[in-house]
Design an enzyme around this catalytic site. Sequence first.
Site, PDB file in Angstrom:
ATOM      1  N   HIS A  10       1.151  -1.143   0.196  1.00 26.14           N
ATOM      2  CA  HIS A  10       0.426  -0.005  -0.140  1.00 26.14           C
ATOM      3  C   HIS A  10       0.875   1.620   0.021  1.00 26.14           C
ATOM      4  O   HIS A  10       0.298   2.421  -0.121  1.00 26.14           O
ATOM      5  CB  HIS A  10      -0.771  -0.540   1.699  1.00 26.14           C
ATOM      6  N   SER A  11       1.862   1.065   0.538  1.00 28.05           N
ATOM      7  CA  SER A  11       2.546   2.143   0.248  1.00 28.05           C
ATOM      8  C   SER A  11       4.090   1.860  -0.717  1.00 28.05           C
ATOM      9  O   SER A  11       5.152   0.767  -0.491  1.00 28.05           O
ATOM     10  CB  SER A  11       3.334   2.550   1.464  1.00 28.05           C
TER      11      SER A  11
END
Length: 223
Positions: A10-11
């Site tokens: 997600h990052s």
Amino acid sequence: MSVGIVLVSHSARLAEGLAELAAQMAPDVTIVPAGGLPGGGIGTDYDEVVAATQRADSGAGVVLLYDLGSAQMTAELAVETLADPSAAVVVDAPLVEGAVAAAVAAQGGADRKAVAEAAAAAGAPEDLVAASPVEGGETIELTLHNDVGLHARPAAVLVRSLAGFDAEVSVRLGEQEADAHSVLALMSLGARQGDRIEIRASGPQAAEALAKARELVDTNFGE
């Protein structure tokens, strides 16, 4: 030609940092980060994961690892829509440990199935330190002189170097003994500069494996 690895997170920063870390232990493996949303937001982007998977595939297949649940769904959808879905596999494994284990396995020439298994096994507690991985065989004692001891890069160098020998090898520090074919197991020993380790090997090429281990320790793992 080695198995490629895609890190779905997600990052973007997390994926990029982990790819940089894993590349230190597997310089010849294509490791592609696929993190975040276009514009820098938190999330996973299907198109980016597809593109990353395509970039990572040199012909030996691709293993995808992910951080959280929705990243798994994105990765699986990306694989399903590839021209050849059988060329890639999504593995349920701890992202950091799995990436390191997969990268080292791929660097050692393992096929896609073996790379995926190495990543998945990184989440199993018993993979870290085994009581007695090697019975019998030959033994040598060596003192670590390199700055960081038997940590990430030196452990990876040792694992890669021993992969080609027909031998079972373990490393003991004090009361703990670890499988010398597992980076995470070796790192878990916490062996530092100045520590004296015992290396045990059995099998047809035990002597050759021990000679290689001695060479690596004597040359500070090329540092």
